[in-house]
Design a protein around this motif. Structure first.
Motif, PDB file in Angstrom:
ATOM      1  N   ASN A 459       0.828  -1.212   0.000  1.00 54.34           N
ATOM      2  CA  ASN A 459       0.000   0.000   0.000  1.00 54.34           C
ATOM      3  C   ASN A 459       0.860   1.258   0.000  1.00 54.34           C
ATOM      4  O   ASN A 459       0.546   2.247  -0.682  1.00 54.34           O
ATOM      5  CB  ASN A 459      -0.925  -0.005   1.213  1.00 54.34           C
ATOM      6  N   LYS A 460       1.942   1.219   0.758  1.00 56.66           N
ATOM      7  CA  LYS A 460       2.825   2.398   0.802  1.00 56.66           C
ATOM      8  C   LYS A 460       3.497   2.639  -0.539  1.00 56.66           C
ATOM      9  O   LYS A 460       3.612   3.791  -0.993  1.00 56.66           O
ATOM     10  CB  LYS A 460       3.877   2.204   1.902  1.00 56.66           C
ATOM     11  N   ALA A 461       3.925   1.541  -1.215  1.00 56.30           N
ATOM     12  CA  ALA A 461       4.555   1.700  -2.530  1.00 56.30           C
ATOM     13  C   ALA A 461       3.563   2.274  -3.536  1.00 56.30           C
ATOM     14  O   ALA A 461       3.914   3.162  -4.327  1.00 56.30           O
ATOM     15  CB  ALA A 461       5.090   0.358  -3.002  1.00 56.30           C
ATOM     16  N   ARG A 462       2.325   1.793  -3.527  1.00 61.76           N
ATOM     17  CA  ARG A 462       1.324   2.339  -4.467  1.00 61.76           C
ATOM     18  C   ARG A 462       0.999   3.787  -4.152  1.00 61.76           C
ATOM     19  O   ARG A 462       0.813   4.611  -5.063  1.00 61.76           O
ATOM     20  CB  ARG A 462       0.049   1.486  -4.400  1.00 61.76           C
ATOM     21  N   GLU A 463       0.918   4.099  -2.873  1.00 61.44           N
ATOM     22  CA  GLU A 463       0.624   5.488  -2.497  1.00 61.44           C
ATOM     23  C   GLU A 463       1.748   6.419  -2.927  1.00 61.44           C
ATOM     24  O   GLU A 463       1.492   7.548  -3.383  1.00 61.44           O
ATOM     25  CB  GLU A 463       0.392   5.563  -0.988  1.00 61.44           C
ATOM     26  N   GLN A 464       2.991   5.990  -2.795  1.00 63.47           N
ATOM     27  CA  GLN A 464       4.113   6.813  -3.235  1.00 63.47           C
ATOM     28  C   GLN A 464       4.086   7.006  -4.747  1.00 63.47           C
ATOM     29  O   GLN A 464       4.393   8.107  -5.237  1.00 63.47           O
ATOM     30  CB  GLN A 464       5.428   6.163  -2.798  1.00 63.47           C
ATOM     31  N   ARG A 465       3.735   5.962  -5.484  1.00 66.58           N
ATOM     32  CA  ARG A 465       3.623   6.108  -6.945  1.00 66.58           C
ATOM     33  C   ARG A 465       2.520   7.086  -7.316  1.00 66.58           C
ATOM     34  O   ARG A 465       2.673   7.891  -8.256  1.00 66.58           O
ATOM     35  CB  ARG A 465       3.340   4.748  -7.562  1.00 66.58           C
ATOM     36  N   ALA A 466       1.404   7.020  -6.602  1.00 66.12           N
ATOM     37  CA  ALA A 466       0.320   7.962  -6.878  1.00 66.12           C
ATOM     38  C   ALA A 466       0.716   9.385  -6.513  1.00 66.12           C
ATOM     39  O   ALA A 466       0.326  10.347  -7.196  1.00 66.12           O
ATOM     40  CB  ALA A 466      -0.942   7.542  -6.116  1.00 66.12           C
ATOM     41  N   GLN A 467       1.496   9.548  -5.454  1.00 66.23           N
ATOM     42  CA  GLN A 467       1.918  10.884  -5.050  1.00 66.23           C
ATOM     43  C   GLN A 467       2.859  11.492  -6.077  1.00 66.23           C
ATOM     44  O   GLN A 467       2.840  12.716  -6.301  1.00 66.23           O
ATOM     45  CB  GLN A 467       2.614  10.790  -3.683  1.00 66.23           C
ATOM     46  N   GLU A 468       3.674  10.667  -6.715  1.00 68.93           N
ATOM     47  CA  GLU A 468       4.540  11.176  -7.775  1.00 68.93           C
ATOM     48  C   GLU A 468       3.731  11.743  -8.933  1.00 68.93           C
ATOM     49  O   GLU A 468       4.140  12.723  -9.575  1.00 68.93           O
ATOM     50  CB  GLU A 468       5.451  10.058  -8.290  1.00 68.93           C
ATOM     51  N   LEU A 469       2.581  11.150  -9.211  1.00 63.16           N
ATOM     52  CA  LEU A 469       1.741  11.650 -10.306  1.00 63.16           C
ATOM     53  C   LEU A 469       1.012  12.924  -9.923  1.00 63.16           C
ATOM     54  O   LEU A 469       0.697  13.755 -10.784  1.00 63.16           O
ATOM     55  CB  LEU A 469       0.733  10.570 -10.706  1.00 63.16           C
ATOM     56  N   LEU A 470       0.719  13.077  -8.643  1.00 65.98           N
ATOM     57  CA  LEU A 470       0.061  14.311  -8.212  1.00 65.98           C
ATOM     58  C   LEU A 470       1.005  15.505  -8.277  1.00 65.98           C
ATOM     59  O   LEU A 470       0.575  16.638  -8.499  1.00 65.98           O
ATOM     60  CB  LEU A 470      -0.466  14.137  -6.779  1.00 65.98           C
ATOM     61  N   SER A 471       2.294  15.245  -8.084  1.00 67.13           N
ATOM     62  CA  SER A 471       3.301  16.315  -8.165  1.00 67.13           C
ATOM     63  C   SER A 471       4.424  15.851  -9.087  1.00 67.13           C
ATOM     64  O   SER A 471       5.547  15.561  -8.637  1.00 67.13           O
ATOM     65  CB  SER A 471       3.839  16.648  -6.772  1.00 67.13           C
ATOM     66  N   PRO A 472       4.184  15.783 -10.384  1.00 67.37           N
ATOM     67  CA  PRO A 472       5.195  15.237 -11.301  1.00 67.37           C
ATOM     68  C   PRO A 472       6.317  16.231 -11.550  1.00 67.37           C
ATOM     69  O   PRO A 472       6.130  17.451 -11.513  1.00 67.37           O
ATOM     70  CB  PRO A 472       4.401  14.966 -12.578  1.00 67.37           C
ATOM     71  N   ASP A 473       7.505  15.666 -11.829  1.00 69.39           N
ATOM     72  CA  ASP A 473       8.611  16.535 -12.212  1.00 69.39           C
ATOM     73  C   ASP A 473       8.467  16.908 -13.690  1.00 69.39           C
ATOM     74  O   ASP A 473       7.510  16.525 -14.367  1.00 69.39           O
ATOM     75  CB  ASP A 473       9.948  15.851 -11.938  1.00 69.39           C
ATOM     76  N   SER A 474       9.410  17.653 -14.216  1.00 69.78           N
ATOM     77  CA  SER A 474       9.270  18.175 -15.580  1.00 69.78           C
ATOM     78  C   SER A 474       9.271  17.059 -16.627  1.00 69.78           C
ATOM     79  O   SER A 474       8.472  17.083 -17.573  1.00 69.78           O
ATOM     80  CB  SER A 474      10.416  19.146 -15.871  1.00 69.78           C
ATOM     81  N   SER A 475      10.145  16.047 -16.471  1.00 69.93           N
ATOM     82  CA  SER A 475      10.191  14.964 -17.464  1.00 69.93           C
ATOM     83  C   SER A 475       8.918  14.121 -17.430  1.00 69.93           C
ATOM     84  O   SER A 475       8.384  13.751 -18.485  1.00 69.93           O
ATOM     85  CB  SER A 475      11.415  14.085 -17.206  1.00 69.93           C
ATOM     86  N   LEU A 476       8.416  13.824 -16.239  1.00 69.67           N
ATOM     87  CA  LEU A 476       7.180  13.040 -16.142  1.00 69.67           C
ATOM     88  C   LEU A 476       5.986  13.833 -16.641  1.00 69.67           C
ATOM     89  O   LEU A 476       5.082  13.286 -17.275  1.00 69.67           O
ATOM     90  CB  LEU A 476       6.960  12.601 -14.693  1.00 69.67           C
ATOM     91  N   ARG A 477       6.001  15.146 -16.399  1.00 68.92           N
ATOM     92  CA  ARG A 477       4.892  15.976 -16.879  1.00 68.92           C
ATOM     93  C   ARG A 477       4.844  15.963 -18.412  1.00 68.92           C
ATOM     94  O   ARG A 477       3.771  15.856 -19.009  1.00 68.92           O
ATOM     95  CB  ARG A 477       5.053  17.401 -16.361  1.00 68.92           C
ATOM     96  N   ARG A 478       6.005  16.079 -19.067  1.00 72.00           N
ATOM     97  CA  ARG A 478       6.019  16.041 -20.533  1.00 72.00           C
ATOM     98  C   ARG A 478       5.548  14.679 -21.042  1.00 72.00           C
ATOM     99  O   ARG A 478       4.857  14.597 -22.062  1.00 72.00           O
ATOM    100  CB  ARG A 478       7.439  16.338 -21.035  1.00 72.00           C
ATOM    101  N   LYS A 479       5.912  13.632 -20.342  1.00 73.74           N
ATOM    102  CA  LYS A 479       5.491  12.290 -20.743  1.00 73.74           C
ATOM    103  C   LYS A 479       3.982  12.131 -20.616  1.00 73.74           C
ATOM    104  O   LYS A 479       3.315  11.558 -21.501  1.00 73.74           O
ATOM    105  CB  LYS A 479       6.209  11.252 -19.876  1.00 73.74           C
ATOM    106  N   LEU A 480       3.409  12.660 -19.537  1.00 72.23           N
ATOM    107  CA  LEU A 480       1.956  12.574 -19.344  1.00 72.23           C
ATOM    108  C   LEU A 480       1.210  13.395 -20.393  1.00 72.23           C
ATOM    109  O   LEU A 480       0.186  12.959 -20.936  1.00 72.23           O
ATOM    110  CB  LEU A 480       1.593  13.054 -17.941  1.00 72.23           C
ATOM    111  N   LEU A 481       1.716  14.591 -20.690  1.00 75.26           N
ATOM    112  CA  LEU A 481       1.068  15.430 -21.700  1.00 75.26           C
ATOM    113  C   LEU A 481       1.169  14.792 -23.082  1.00 75.26           C
ATOM    114  O   LEU A 481       0.258  14.919 -23.904  1.00 75.26           O
ATOM    115  CB  LEU A 481       1.702  16.816 -21.706  1.00 75.26           C
ATOM    116  N   SER A 482       2.265  14.119 -23.364  1.00 72.53           N
ATOM    117  CA  SER A 482       2.395  13.433 -24.647  1.00 72.53           C
ATOM    118  C   SER A 482       1.380  12.305 -24.767  1.00 72.53           C
ATOM    119  O   SER A 482       0.792  12.087 -25.837  1.00 72.53           O
ATOM    120  CB  SER A 482       3.818  12.887 -24.801  1.00 72.53           C
ATOM    121  N   ALA A 483       1.150  11.598 -23.666  1.00 74.07           N
ATOM    122  CA  ALA A 483       0.133  10.537 -23.688  1.00 74.07           C
ATOM    123  C   ALA A 483      -1.252  11.108 -23.936  1.00 74.07           C
ATOM    124  O   ALA A 483      -2.067  10.522 -24.672  1.00 74.07           O
ATOM    125  CB  ALA A 483       0.167   9.760 -22.375  1.00 74.07           C
TER     126      ALA A 483
END
Length: 525
Positions: A459-483
């Motif tokens: 549960n903690k690992a999944r929550e941390q992964r979800a938290q990364e998506l709530l506050s994405p860094d610049s590279s992850l944000r570009r990847k999400l926008l591309s999707a």
């Protein structure tokens, strides 16, 4: 004799099937090569001269799902042996598919059912075919070649009228519930019965080892003790259950059931977790246009905590690709995205509405879908603290009595009879019951602790992964926008349907020609 042979030869020549011509393209001078066996073809008997030809009927070209094209019309849908196709499906697959059909209003694609119910695409297709065959559903084909399944509003009633299995399943489920309840109650009742038998036998042994006066005094002295086992049946009081419903705070559990709960627990709290997981994943992919990143699906899967070693590891997404037939794609920036074509086409705008999510923040995409899959912790027992203390006390009383009874049986010099003989024969079972009453909960307590520690880590690992998506860094944000830019969601409207099995083929051909004629008239004007 010659006349009879001539008649037999004539009948043979008339009734034998016509010879098939050799296949086209076969070499003429290759007689030594074996020719493939021709496929079986239906044969017809020719009427003898002078006899009227057999009656003819016009073939019906209307083809419902499960019917036979060209068969003469009949009162019902013909089945070989009267089989119901839906009965061959697993119950959970059938129920989940029907729930998805109801959600989309009876007009669905295979991707709609797979994403909503969390089924594999092959399972969803098989379920739709079986349901359509048994409920007089029909198919629609769009101009892009997409197949839709359309069901009547009363398809559940039609299916229940045909399927004997669906009519019996509620009775079987009810019988299982009653059986499970009886097992729980019988285990608790066995504790009371064991205590009564053990202490009654102890009293009988002590009474038989003294003279008549001593036995009389013991009977009077044990008079209050004899009431103790009888008082253990206080749970049969008519007002007991009413008082329990008012006072207790657990899930409708009485004292006798709490005995079983203390020893064996109350079952898996995460029952149906896999079904919930795939439903969440399917609905998320479908609502986001069928193109997602691995980081978006990580909160729903069993993944390690985010670290430098696991940053580039996306192998956890392979089960999702296999289940929904997805494939990876690389965008212009070199990011790996995952496309699921079957989940990009839908028959209803209800699955996503106007949510296209192109160029928006990931945090705005949450709506109706949980942020991550959270497992529930196991409980040692749902019984209250007072009930567990009482059960443990009665178990200890029973264990103590079994030990005392064993010592008394060893000290007896005469052959026992009656109740004492009966208790001596059951003594091995009494020992097993008294010992396992504490051995099983002790083992289960350690197992529950280990299981809950593993659940907390996941549960903690999944929550941390979800938290990364709530506050994405610049590279992850570009990847999400591309999707989101690559997402495509196609809603198949009734205007795009070019063929349906609900109408005759000739009728549809006439409608197409009439539409072309009117279109040409408009162009000429």
């Amino acid at each position: 004799m010659a006349a009879a042979a001539s008649i037999s030869l004539s009948l043979h020549l008339r009734l034998r099937p016509p010879l098939l011509p050799p296949p086209r393209g076969a070499p003429r001078h290759a007689a030594f090569l074996p020719l493939p066996a021709p496929p079986p073809v239906p044969q017809r008997l020719r009427a003898a001269p002078g006899r009227p030809p057999p009656p003819t009927w016009r073939p019906d070209v209307r083809a419902r799902a499960g019917s036979t094209v060209g068969a003469p019309p009949g009162p019902g849908l013909a089945r070989p042996g009267g089989a119901v196709e839906t009965d061959r499906l697993p119950s959970d697959v059938r129920d989940r598919a029907m729930e998805a059909i109801d959600h989309f209003g009876g007009r669905v694609t295979i991707g709609d059912v797979a994403s909503r119910a969390g089924l594999q695409l092959a399972q969803a297709e098989r379920a739709l075919q079986a349901l359509a065959a048994d409920t007089e559903g029909f198919l629609e084909v769009s101009e892009d070649g997409e197949v839709l399944y359309v069901f009547p509003k009363d398809y559940r009633a039609k299916l229940a009228g045909k399927s004997f299995r669906m009519r019996v399943e509620p009775l079987v489920d009810k019988a299982k519930e009653v059986g499970a309840y009886l097992i729980r109650v019988s285990f608790g009742t066995a504790l009371i019965a064991s205590i009564v038998l053990v202490y009654t036998t102890i009293i009988a042994i002590l009474s038989s080892s003294s003279d008549e006066d001593s036995r009389g005094r013991r009977r009077r002295s044990y008079g209050s003790t004899i009431i103790i086992p009888t008082d253990m049946f206080w749970y049969l009081d008519a007002d007991y259950y009413r008082r329990r419903r008012v006072e207790k705070e657990n899930d409708g559990m009485n004292f006798i059931e709490s005995v079983f709960s203390f020893v064996f627990g109350d079952g898996d709290p995460n029952d149906g977790l896999e079904e919930k997981r795939w439903k969440m994943i399917g609905q998320y992919i479908s609502s986001n246009g069928g193109v997602v990143t691995a980081e978006e699906l990580a909160p729903f899967l069993d993944v390690p905590p985010p670290s430098e070693e696991s940053k580039d590891d996306e192998s956890f997404i392979l089960p999702v690709l296999l289940r929904f037939q997805g494939h990876p794609e690389v965008d212009e920036q070199g990011n790996i995205l995952y496309r699921f074509p079957s989940l990009q086409r839908t028959a209803s705008s209800k699955s996503g509405g106007s949510r296209e999510y192109v160029g928006t923040k990931w945090s705005a995409m949450f709506g109706g879908v949980e942020k991550y899959l959270e497992e529930k912790l196991w409980k040692f027992s749902k019984a209250s603290a007072s009930e567990k203390a009482m059960v443990a006390g009665l178990g200890g009383l029973n264990l103590f009595g079994v030990i005392i009874l064993g010592n008394l049986l060893k000290q007896m010099t005469v052959t026992p009879g009656g109740l004492i003989s009966f208790a001596a024969q059951l003594y091995p079972l009494l020992q097993i019951y008294a010992g396992s009453f504490f051995a099983i909960p002790l083992f289960r307590w350690f197992l529950v602790r280990k299981t809950n520690n593993d659940i907390r880590k996941r549960n903690k690992a999944r929550e941390q992964r979800a938290q990364e998506l709530l506050s994405p860094d610049s590279s992850l944000r570009r990847k999400l926008l591309s999707a989101r830019d690559m997402a495509q969601r196609k809603v198949i409207t009734p205007e795009e349907i070019v063929y349906t099995t609900q109408k005759d083929l000739l009728e549809q051909d006439y409608e197409v020609k009439e539409w072309e004629r009117r279109f040409k008239e408009l162009e000429s004007e």
